[in-house]
Design a protein around this motif. Sequence first.
Motif, PDB file in Angstrom:
ATOM      1  N   ILE B  35      41.314  16.990   2.944  1.00  0.00           N
ATOM      2  CA  ILE B  35      40.069  16.324   3.161  1.00  0.00           C
ATOM      3  C   ILE B  35      39.721  15.594   1.837  1.00  0.00           C
ATOM      4  CG2 ILE B  35      37.673  16.794   3.324  1.00  0.00           C
ATOM      5  CD1 ILE B  35      38.272  18.606   5.703  1.00  0.00           C
ATOM      6  N   LYS B  36      39.349  14.528   1.913  1.00  0.00           N
ATOM      7  CA  LYS B  36      39.115  13.702   0.755  1.00  0.00           C
ATOM      8  C   LYS B  36      37.509  13.924   0.366  1.00  0.00           C
ATOM      9  CE  LYS B  36      41.902   9.649   2.053  1.00  0.00           C
ATOM     10  NZ  LYS B  36      42.609   9.503   0.821  1.00  0.00           N
ATOM     11  N   GLU B  37      37.448  14.117  -0.819  1.00  0.00           N
ATOM     12  CA  GLU B  37      36.050  14.290  -1.341  1.00  0.00           C
ATOM     13  C   GLU B  37      35.121  13.241  -1.018  1.00  0.00           C
ATOM     14  OE1 GLU B  37      33.971  15.721  -5.879  1.00  0.00           O
ATOM     15  OE2 GLU B  37      36.200  16.046  -5.215  1.00  0.00           O
ATOM     16  N   LYS B  38      35.735  11.949  -1.203  1.00  0.00           N
ATOM     17  CA  LYS B  38      34.663  10.775  -1.109  1.00  0.00           C
ATOM     18  C   LYS B  38      35.451   9.780  -0.154  1.00  0.00           C
ATOM     19  CE  LYS B  38      32.131  11.340  -4.703  1.00  0.00           C
ATOM     20  NZ  LYS B  38      30.511  11.585  -4.894  1.00  0.00           N
ATOM     21  N   ALA B  39      34.610   8.957   0.513  1.00  0.00           N
ATOM     22  CA  ALA B  39      35.242   7.957   1.247  1.00  0.00           C
ATOM     23  C   ALA B  39      34.786   6.533   0.292  1.00  0.00           C
ATOM     24  CB  ALA B  39      34.235   8.000   2.626  1.00  0.00           C
ATOM     25  N   ARG B  40      35.926   6.061   0.025  1.00  0.00           N
ATOM     26  CA  ARG B  40      35.854   4.996  -0.771  1.00  0.00           C
ATOM     27  C   ARG B  40      36.217   3.608   0.002  1.00  0.00           C
ATOM     28  NH1 ARG B  40      40.770   6.206  -4.521  1.00  0.00           N
ATOM     29  NH2 ARG B  40      41.825   6.261  -2.691  1.00  0.00           N
ATOM     30  N   ILE B  41      35.124   2.922  -0.109  1.00  0.00           N
ATOM     31  CA  ILE B  41      34.870   1.757   0.749  1.00  0.00           C
ATOM     32  C   ILE B  41      34.864   0.413   0.344  1.00  0.00           C
ATOM     33  CG2 ILE B  41      33.350   0.893   2.875  1.00  0.00           C
ATOM     34  CD1 ILE B  41      32.828   3.615   3.590  1.00  0.00           C
ATOM     35  N   GLY B  42      35.500  -0.630   0.727  1.00  0.00           N
ATOM     36  CA  GLY B  42      35.290  -1.950   0.220  1.00  0.00           C
ATOM     37  C   GLY B  42      34.544  -2.731   1.520  1.00  0.00           C
ATOM     38  N   VAL B  43      33.567  -3.434   1.163  1.00  0.00           N
ATOM     39  CA  VAL B  43      32.700  -4.196   2.239  1.00  0.00           C
ATOM     40  C   VAL B  43      32.843  -5.477   2.296  1.00  0.00           C
ATOM     41  CG1 VAL B  43      30.497  -4.363   3.409  1.00  0.00           C
ATOM     42  CG2 VAL B  43      31.138  -2.271   2.083  1.00  0.00           C
ATOM     43  N   VAL B  44      33.235  -6.278   3.541  1.00  0.00           N
ATOM     44  CA  VAL B  44      33.446  -7.615   3.405  1.00  0.00           C
ATOM     45  C   VAL B  44      32.370  -8.205   4.475  1.00  0.00           C
ATOM     46  CG1 VAL B  44      34.872  -9.645   4.267  1.00  0.00           C
ATOM     47  CG2 VAL B  44      35.831  -7.673   3.239  1.00  0.00           C
ATOM     48  N   GLY B  45      31.419  -9.142   3.873  1.00  0.00           N
ATOM     49  CA  GLY B  45      30.407  -9.505   4.633  1.00  0.00           C
ATOM     50  C   GLY B  45      29.073  -8.721   4.491  1.00  0.00           C
ATOM     51  N   VAL B  46      28.112  -9.373   3.611  1.00  0.00           N
ATOM     52  CA  VAL B  46      26.860  -8.392   3.286  1.00  0.00           C
ATOM     53  C   VAL B  46      25.715  -9.374   3.517  1.00  0.00           C
ATOM     54  CG1 VAL B  46      27.767  -6.554   1.688  1.00  0.00           C
ATOM     55  CG2 VAL B  46      27.378  -8.763   0.836  1.00  0.00           C
ATOM     56  N   GLY B  47      25.709 -10.031   4.595  1.00  0.00           N
ATOM     57  CA  GLY B  47      24.384 -10.557   5.223  1.00  0.00           C
ATOM     58  C   GLY B  47      23.587  -9.645   5.592  1.00  0.00           C
ATOM     59  N   ASN B  48      22.574  -9.815   6.461  1.00  0.00           N
ATOM     60  CA  ASN B  48      21.614  -8.889   6.992  1.00  0.00           C
ATOM     61  C   ASN B  48      22.401  -7.510   7.453  1.00  0.00           C
ATOM     62  OD1 ASN B  48      19.538 -10.653   6.885  1.00  0.00           O
ATOM     63  ND2 ASN B  48      19.882 -10.983   9.074  1.00  0.00           N
ATOM     64  N   ARG B  49      23.391  -7.433   8.320  1.00  0.00           N
ATOM     65  CA  ARG B  49      24.053  -6.122   8.889  1.00  0.00           C
ATOM     66  C   ARG B  49      24.597  -5.461   7.861  1.00  0.00           C
ATOM     67  NH1 ARG B  49      22.593  -2.562  12.479  1.00  0.00           N
ATOM     68  NH2 ARG B  49      24.541  -1.263  12.738  1.00  0.00           N
ATOM     69  N   GLY B  50      25.655  -6.425   7.125  1.00  0.00           N
ATOM     70  CA  GLY B  50      26.490  -5.569   6.132  1.00  0.00           C
ATOM     71  C   GLY B  50      25.617  -4.983   5.012  1.00  0.00           C
ATOM     72  N   HIS B  51      24.731  -5.609   4.661  1.00  0.00           N
ATOM     73  CA  HIS B  51      23.716  -5.098   3.384  1.00  0.00           C
ATOM     74  C   HIS B  51      23.069  -3.777   4.027  1.00  0.00           C
ATOM     75  CE1 HIS B  51      21.186  -5.081  -0.207  1.00  0.00           C
ATOM     76  NE2 HIS B  51      20.045  -4.909   0.640  1.00  0.00           N
ATOM     77  N   PHE B  52      22.606  -3.829   5.300  1.00  0.00           N
ATOM     78  CA  PHE B  52      22.050  -2.634   5.907  1.00  0.00           C
ATOM     79  C   PHE B  52      23.071  -1.542   5.967  1.00  0.00           C
ATOM     80  CE2 PHE B  52      21.458  -0.285   9.894  1.00  0.00           C
ATOM     81  CZ  PHE B  52      20.023   0.396   9.561  1.00  0.00           C
ATOM     82  N   LEU B  53      23.932  -1.903   6.173  1.00  0.00           N
ATOM     83  CA  LEU B  53      25.165  -0.776   6.322  1.00  0.00           C
ATOM     84  C   LEU B  53      25.395  -0.233   4.941  1.00  0.00           C
ATOM     85  CD1 LEU B  53      27.637  -2.435   8.796  1.00  0.00           C
ATOM     86  CD2 LEU B  53      26.112  -0.338   9.215  1.00  0.00           C
ATOM     87  N   VAL B  54      25.551  -0.966   3.832  1.00  0.00           N
ATOM     88  CA  VAL B  54      25.561  -0.295   2.610  1.00  0.00           C
ATOM     89  C   VAL B  54      24.526   0.472   2.215  1.00  0.00           C
ATOM     90  CG1 VAL B  54      25.852  -1.410   0.113  1.00  0.00           C
ATOM     91  CG2 VAL B  54      27.246  -2.469   1.795  1.00  0.00           C
ATOM     92  N   ASP B  55      23.517   0.178   2.742  1.00  0.00           N
ATOM     93  CA  ASP B  55      22.090   0.780   2.382  1.00  0.00           C
ATOM     94  C   ASP B  55      22.376   2.150   2.902  1.00  0.00           C
ATOM     95  OD1 ASP B  55      19.570   1.760   1.952  1.00  0.00           O
ATOM     96  OD2 ASP B  55      18.643   0.035   2.833  1.00  0.00           O
ATOM     97  N   LEU B  56      22.866   2.079   4.254  1.00  0.00           N
ATOM     98  CA  LEU B  56      23.053   3.532   4.807  1.00  0.00           C
ATOM     99  C   LEU B  56      24.009   4.381   4.007  1.00  0.00           C
ATOM    100  CD1 LEU B  56      22.916   3.080   8.661  1.00  0.00           C
ATOM    101  CD2 LEU B  56      21.071   4.203   7.168  1.00  0.00           C
ATOM    102  N   LEU B  57      25.473   3.802   3.749  1.00  0.00           N
ATOM    103  CA  LEU B  57      26.341   4.316   3.212  1.00  0.00           C
ATOM    104  C   LEU B  57      25.891   4.931   1.746  1.00  0.00           C
ATOM    105  CD1 LEU B  57      29.166   1.787   3.929  1.00  0.00           C
ATOM    106  CD2 LEU B  57      29.311   4.105   4.615  1.00  0.00           C
TER     107      LEU B  57
END
Lengths: 447, 447
Positions: B35-57
């Motif tokens: 089990i990984k300690e961290k989820a390491r994520i790259g995000v493509v597209g941070v308009g309204n929705r992408g930014h919101f998802l990063v906010d949650l993440l």
Amino acid sequence: MKNHNKLSRRDFIKTVSIIPPSLSIGMIMKQTQNIKEKARIGVVGVGNRGHFLVDLLTQCSDVEVLAIADIKKEHAERTKLLCEQRQKFSPEIYTNGETDFENLVKRDDIDCVLCATSWEWHTPVAISSMKAGKIAALEVPAAITLKECWKLIETSEKQKQPCFMLENVCYFKEPLTILRMIREGCFGEVVHAEGGYQHDCRFLLADEKGQLNWRGKGIIDRIGNTYPTHPIGPISQWLNINRGDRFTSLYSVSTPPFGIHEYFVKKYGPEHELSRMKVKHGDINTTLLQTFLGKTVTLYHDTSLPRPYDSIFRVQGTKGIYFGSLQKIYLEDVSPQKDAWEDFEPYTKKYAHPIWSAYESAGGSTAGHGLGDFITVRELVRAIRTGQTSLPDVYDSATWSAIIELSEQSASAGGKKVDFPDFTNGRWKTNQPIPIIQLPQQWLSSC
Amino acid sequence: MKNHNKLSRRDFIKTVSIIPPSLSIGMIMKQTQNIKEKARIGVVGVGNRGHFLVDLLTQCSDVEVLAIADIKKEHAERTKLLCEQRQKFSPEIYTNGETDFENLVKRDDIDCVLCATSWEWHTPVAISSMKAGKIAALEVPAAITLKECWKLIETSEKQKQPCFMLENVCYFKEPLTILRMIREGCFGEVVHAEGGYQHDCRFLLADEKGQLNWRGKGIIDRIGNTYPTHPIGPISQWLNINRGDRFTSLYSVSTPPFGIHEYFVKKYGPEHELSRMKVKHGDINTTLLQTFLGKTVTLYHDTSLPRPYDSIFRVQGTKGIYFGSLQKIYLEDVSPQKDAWEDFEPYTKKYAHPIWSAYESAGGSTAGHGLGDFITVRELVRAIRTGQTSLPDVYDSATWSAIIELSEQSASAGGKKVDFPDFTNGRWKTNQPIPIIQLPQQWLSSC
């Protein structure tokens, strides 16, 4: 009647002729001149529905029920007794088998034959009646096959006798209100409508011992939308079907009969004949209709699953939406809150259809469906006495009933696009929308 | 978690593997062990929705957002700033044109690429990500053409990399409750469902000057159901689509664009380019789906007429019906009054889905859609860290997204029955229904 309506004078066409004006002038008969004092009626089929209609008819002083036919003598006797209590004379009864109605329709003292038999007899009774020079008035559906639909039209045109379907839902409060609102432009251009006969009717299929009755046989031996006219009637009027637009195609799918089967097993046991029978009819039939102008209608038939009654009655246009399931409405720039429903009830007052208001003021019977059935019956009486009415004519009756066989063709193929016949033979292009009728005061005082 | 549920032990399969068990065992990877300690994520597209998802993440202590790509530098900078406030390090940004995301996906410090770009880039970003050995997580829809749907599957299978669609409506309270109720047999055999993306989105099509944006172009240049996944996601789970049943055919019709046209004329004037433009997309699209077992689904897309938001979410079985438009339910022999609706709200407590209850107790963010978006994001994090998740896999993502092109094929022909591809290649027959997941306590404490 109070003149609080916003209807323009032009909309207040007072009546609609029995025979569409687009037919030859020779066929426009009986109207305006020679108003009959009484509507003289013979009734074929006095089971639950027929007896109820006679009950409503005999409450009117301008109606005489002169003859009654039924295959069950006890039904005929029961209704005869009711007539004797209401009228100064006794109707003659015809109970000598399935074809004794042929003797009833030949009587020369009646103007109209009203048929409320089981479905498969509606068209045969209407054909005989028209051939005998009588107006035919049919309970729904007017026909169960396309051949019958065409036969009704051919006979009506040849005999120059009108044929009406007593589609009572067209005279319910909400559909009438919506019709007027559409005419006044409240919804803008109407784009889509949805309706359904969604009513748990499992209990109507068979008796306590599990013997299928005519309704059960008529439903579970067939596939498709076997009872379309209640929802499609009002919707067709809203969309000006046969009067500026027409249905052009239909696609229909039915689910398997999971619900009917479970019901039979639960009620009669797994070994009962009904539980082992192969049922054709699915639990839910969904039918999609398209019109010449590209509008769409979703139609449900849903009678063998546990559910509360719901006709749906969604109508949606460029300026707003009505959703009968919710009894809510939303009109852009009119509703107080943006994108939020408001109650429909105040609109039923503001946009009350004049015919509804008139009979409400006149104290019409609210038995059945709150004035709806009474107005239906009165529109038949008006047809007989004055030659004018707003009842669905033979073309509408055929169009609405045709969905039974068209949906069967489609659903039995597992979903297939089928063409919708033009029963008006092109006259839909010039026919005028059914008018928002306003009854003359003297008419109301005579009922 | 309190054990007030009636779920049997067998139903409490705790997790679902990323790769369906029916694929070769070699493909079942990463799960349970390491089990990984961290989820390491790259995000493509941070308009309204992408930014919101990063906010949650970035509210989660077990997530690291390491890279951000966007064609608009100001978007990337805004989201980078948010990350800096939440994390101890700064994500790298990729803003060098439309294909700079190709550099992001190559990074060796990320496990997953989350894509929230405009629709046409979802599949290309996913393909690149999987080819670079990353889990692909896509905003809806996963694909807009059938070719893209197949490409996602081929790539996922070849690269042995999962591809998920972040269909958040699957994690809304009502759909989760209904899923559990269906599993517990409350509705009996499910026969029919109905859902819709019914949401007045006219304001989203163009800017104030009348310049169409990507969403406007994506909608009005096409015909059919252009945004099906929100309603069809939960419905597919209810009906066990790809897991015991599958969609076999589709029929779709669209009305003309009366509403879009009126809107453009009203907003920009009759002489404006948009008002004179020929719009392909109709106001209301109605799509009828059939499954192998004969069940049916009615699906609406209705975004260019004034209306309150309504997902419909009707589900009907042999024992009862839920109707989301009303927020009412009727269950035979359970509901207190025969044939009468009762409020659904108490059922959302009695049959609360364990994942909902768990995150409610854990105090998950309710931004967006009341826990729904947060659970979606957490299920992605769980996929990355444990190899297990309930997120729609690549087959479901393809199936739900395929409706876009299939409905276009059908509606552009004015309604035509089209076959629905089997994206599972026969595995729908043996795949198990998605489980009612219950999260281990240690998982909840780590978020």
